[in-house]
Scaffold this active site. Sequence first.
Site, mmCIF file in Angstrom:
data_model
loop_
_atom_site.group_PDB
_atom_site.id
_atom_site.type_symbol
_atom_site.label_atom_id
_atom_site.label_comp_id
_atom_site.label_asym_id
_atom_site.label_seq_id
_atom_site.Cartn_x
_atom_site.Cartn_y
_atom_site.Cartn_z
ATOM 1 N N SER A 141 0.851 -1.189 0.000
ATOM 2 C CA SER A 141 0.000 0.000 0.000
ATOM 3 C C SER A 141 0.885 1.236 0.000
ATOM 4 O O SER A 141 2.040 1.185 0.445
ATOM 5 C CB SER A 141 -0.889 0.012 1.246
ATOM 6 O OG SER A 141 -1.551 1.251 1.404
ATOM 7 N N TYR A 154 -1.731 -0.893 10.619
ATOM 8 C CA TYR A 154 -1.785 -1.150 9.179
ATOM 9 C C TYR A 154 -0.536 -0.624 8.490
ATOM 10 O O TYR A 154 0.103 -1.331 7.694
ATOM 11 C CB TYR A 154 -3.030 -0.508 8.582
ATOM 12 C CG TYR A 154 -3.177 -0.747 7.098
ATOM 13 C CD1 TYR A 154 -3.630 -1.975 6.622
ATOM 14 C CD2 TYR A 154 -2.870 0.253 6.181
ATOM 15 C CE1 TYR A 154 -3.772 -2.198 5.261
ATOM 16 C CE2 TYR A 154 -3.009 0.036 4.821
ATOM 17 C CZ TYR A 154 -3.453 -1.184 4.358
ATOM 18 O OH TYR A 154 -3.589 -1.406 3.007
#
Length: 265
Positions: A141, A154
């Site tokens: 990501s 995350y």
Amino acid sequence: MRLDGKVAVVSGSSSGIGLAVAHAMLRAGAKVVFSSERPAESLPELTASLDPQSAIYVAANLLEDGQAERLIDAAWQQFGAVDILVNNLGTYREPPLLEVTRQQFDWIMHLNVWSGIALTQAMVRRNVAAKRGGRILFSTSLNGSRSEPLHTLYDASKGAVNALTRQLAIELAPMGFTTAAVAPGLVETPLTDMGLRSDAAGRQAVIDQIPVRRIATVDDIAPWFVFLASDAASYSTGCIVTVDGGLDAQQMALRPITEAEKSFG
């Protein structure tokens, strides 16, 4: 961009980016093993659409020991090889920093990082024994290198995935394996909705911060995995490809956007 004759295993492929990647590889000629923790009977549309000659679904809970090996074994038993591994499994589950517990940390790191390590180990061991190399891809990501509020776990997990992509490139190259990762920005999936479908003003505020002025779809992301898995990308290893509509290139995302800029988009 063709994957004819290759066999791909895609974790976390019952929905979202993983599902799009698995279908894209299937269309490119690969035989594909779809997988997630969900039982097959809970995915009737997916499983009914798969031709066992070219695609199967294997339920595997990668939070459990031994499931990575079972998934790779299932691919070998059905198709006789694993040429491409897509470590796509991952999720976002985030309390505020001061409320983060060790249990929550362990859970996210297990799912987002260890599952990829376990599958990579299983693939490499099986392939080395068969004197084969392979291509190992990761879904990471933009949050692996850039951050935002309330993303402690995350972002840390995706930073680890980025580092893992680079480290494996060095360690596995002598064995015939190459690695790469795709780092999307915001993509329209069930995981990333966060109310953006129901909050028109909030959605527009997000879109106004993306230079190309739209949120990505899974079909914007999936072809990059196909390219990176193909022979056309065989000399590239350890790379992290950012596909984010220009977010990473932008310095001041929260500055006011002029009407002229909006109309130009």
